[in-house]
Scaffold this active site. Structure first.
Site, PDB file in Angstrom:
ATOM      1  N   GLY A  21       0.586  -0.940   0.056  1.00  0.00           N
ATOM      2  CA  GLY A  21      -0.013  -0.040  -0.095  1.00  0.00           C
ATOM      3  C   GLY A  21       0.738   1.580  -0.178  1.00  0.00           C
ATOM      4  N   GLU A  27      13.373  -4.485  -3.772  1.00  0.00           N
ATOM      5  CA  GLU A  27      12.955  -4.224  -4.710  1.00  0.00           C
ATOM      6  C   GLU A  27      14.095  -5.248  -5.747  1.00  0.00           C
ATOM      7  OE1 GLU A  27       8.790  -2.221  -6.154  1.00  0.00           O
ATOM      8  OE2 GLU A  27      10.509  -1.065  -5.246  1.00  0.00           O
ATOM      9  N   SER A  70       8.695   6.229 -11.748  1.00  0.00           N
ATOM     10  CA  SER A  70       9.088   6.792 -13.507  1.00  0.00           C
ATOM     11  C   SER A  70      10.321   7.063 -13.557  1.00  0.00           C
ATOM     12  CB  SER A  70       8.019   7.685 -13.311  1.00  0.00           C
ATOM     13  OG  SER A  70       8.241   9.374 -12.358  1.00  0.00           O
TER      14      SER A  70
END
Length: 384
Positions: A116, A234, A360
């Site tokens: 989240g 990640e 991004s």
């Protein structure tokens, strides 16, 4: 097309290959598949020993597992967010009680997680989150909206970045909360249908959802530090497995180019060779970061820029080499039924998002500019 190799434990790799060959069922239910992996001890190979139900493995063995898993065409993982993001974060920042409560169910494949973070108006700008968590006697009441939440429709829990200090701004006053998803009337999940026709992402609405006080990781107000630590996890072994999938996709594009005659065009041939060479560079960079370079400022951002743009260009090539046939679906497209896409069309459409999600390209370049090159920081909160 040979992808290359890394130093490996051949006995371990043989064990992995044998087990996957005996157990992989591509059409298996994803939750039951997680339990199958957990029962065999294949979840959490990189965790330190601590009695949490996972087997240990060297870094080389973790790479062997990830690559053999990718090569075996095993089912997509539903538990990777809990295993690869939450678990390392708890190991680094969680209390003993939090580790004992949450790590064993992840290792067993029993509890699935979602992340989240992103919100409408605060996607790549993570410090702009507005979801609030109000302290009460028995914990927190969480209210707000998250978006682009992968696997929320399957998850049992969500780790939520929320504001626990009223009036705080940017990265101050944030906390990292562990929130159960099974709260009817308080947690609502709405799948987002993508242009591929699938719904891998979701909107999640929290309307007074309850989070226990002891389920704040790293302490109240330390959410930004914990969240940034998680983002560092990640990248890693999973990046090498991702590149195995990329190599297989590139192989399909090359075969299509030969079959259609597009490979006779020198411009197309040059683009195919460039894709192959860049994939090799990405692999070497991933191996370098596994050797310790991941701690370098900006390393995760460089990795994201490399693979995001590469995969998007591969999607463009996949339809280019097909020519006009790329505009025709494998089944009749009509308004009466969801449309179907073949592999090349799905690759082209889905990869359009690769340079947006996970931070991004613009955000990654800003991070590199500020933290690596030492350029002046971008003004925040200034209207043009």
């Amino acid at each position: 097309m040979e992808f290359g190799s890394v130093p490996e434990d051949e006995v371990f790799r043989g064990e992995v290959r044998e087990w996957l060959g005996a157990h992989v069922k591509p059409d298996a239910d994803r939750r039951s598949w997680e339990r199958t992996l957990g029962a065999a001890g294949w979840i959490g190979l990189g965790w330190a020993e601590g009695g949490y139900g996972n087997r240990t493995a060297t870094l080389t063995q973790q790479v062997a597992w990830a690559e053999e898993y990718a090569r075996s065409a095993a089912p997509p993982r539903s538990g990777h967010i809990g295993e690869n993001l939450l678990a390392p974060t708890l190991i680094a920042h969680g209390s003993g009680e939090q580790k004992a409560r949450f790590l064993p169910p992840v290792a067993a494949g029993e509890e699935l997680w979602c992340q989240g973070y992103s919100e409408p108006g605060a996607g790549s700008d993570l410090a702009g989150v507005r979801t609030a968590a109000v302290r009460e006697a028995d914990g927190y009441r969480v209210s707000g909206q998250k978006i682009w939440t992968s696997l929320a429709h399957e998850a049992d829990w969500c780790f939520v970045l929320a504001r626990t200090e009223p009036g705080s701004r940017r990265h101050h006053g944030l906390s990292f909360l562990l929130v159960p998803m099974d709260q009817p009337g308080r947690v609502e999940v709405r799948p987002i249908r993508q242009m591929t026709g699938t719904s891998d992402f979701n909107e999640v609405f929290f309307d007074g959802a309850h989070a226990r006080a002891e389920h704040v990781v790293g302490g109240e107000g330390n959410g930004w530090r914990v969240a940034m630590s998680l983002l560092g996890f990640e990248r890693g072994v999973s990046t090498l497995a991702q590149q195995i999938g990329f190599a297989e996709e590139l192989g399909r594009v090359v075969r299509d180019a030969v079959r259609t005659g597009a490979a006779d065009d020198p411009v197309v041939r040059e683009r195919l060779v460039r894709q192959w060479a860049e994939l090799r560079v990405m692999r070497w960079n991933a191996l370098r970061t596994l050797g310790g370079a991941a701690a370098e400022p900006g390393a995760p951002s460089v990795a994201k820029l490399l693979w995001g743009g590469w995969h998007q260009r591969l999607g463009e090539l996949a339809v280019l080499v097909r020519g006009a046939a790329a505009s025709v679906g494998p089944a009749d497209w009509s308004a009466a039924a969801p449309y179907e896409l073949d592999a090349a069309q799905h690759l082209f459409l889905f990869s359009r998002a690769d340079t947006v999600y996970g931070g991004s390209d613009q955000v990654q370049r800003t991070i590199i500019a500020e933290r690596v090159l030492g350029l002046p920081r971008e003004p925040k909160g200034v209207e043009s």
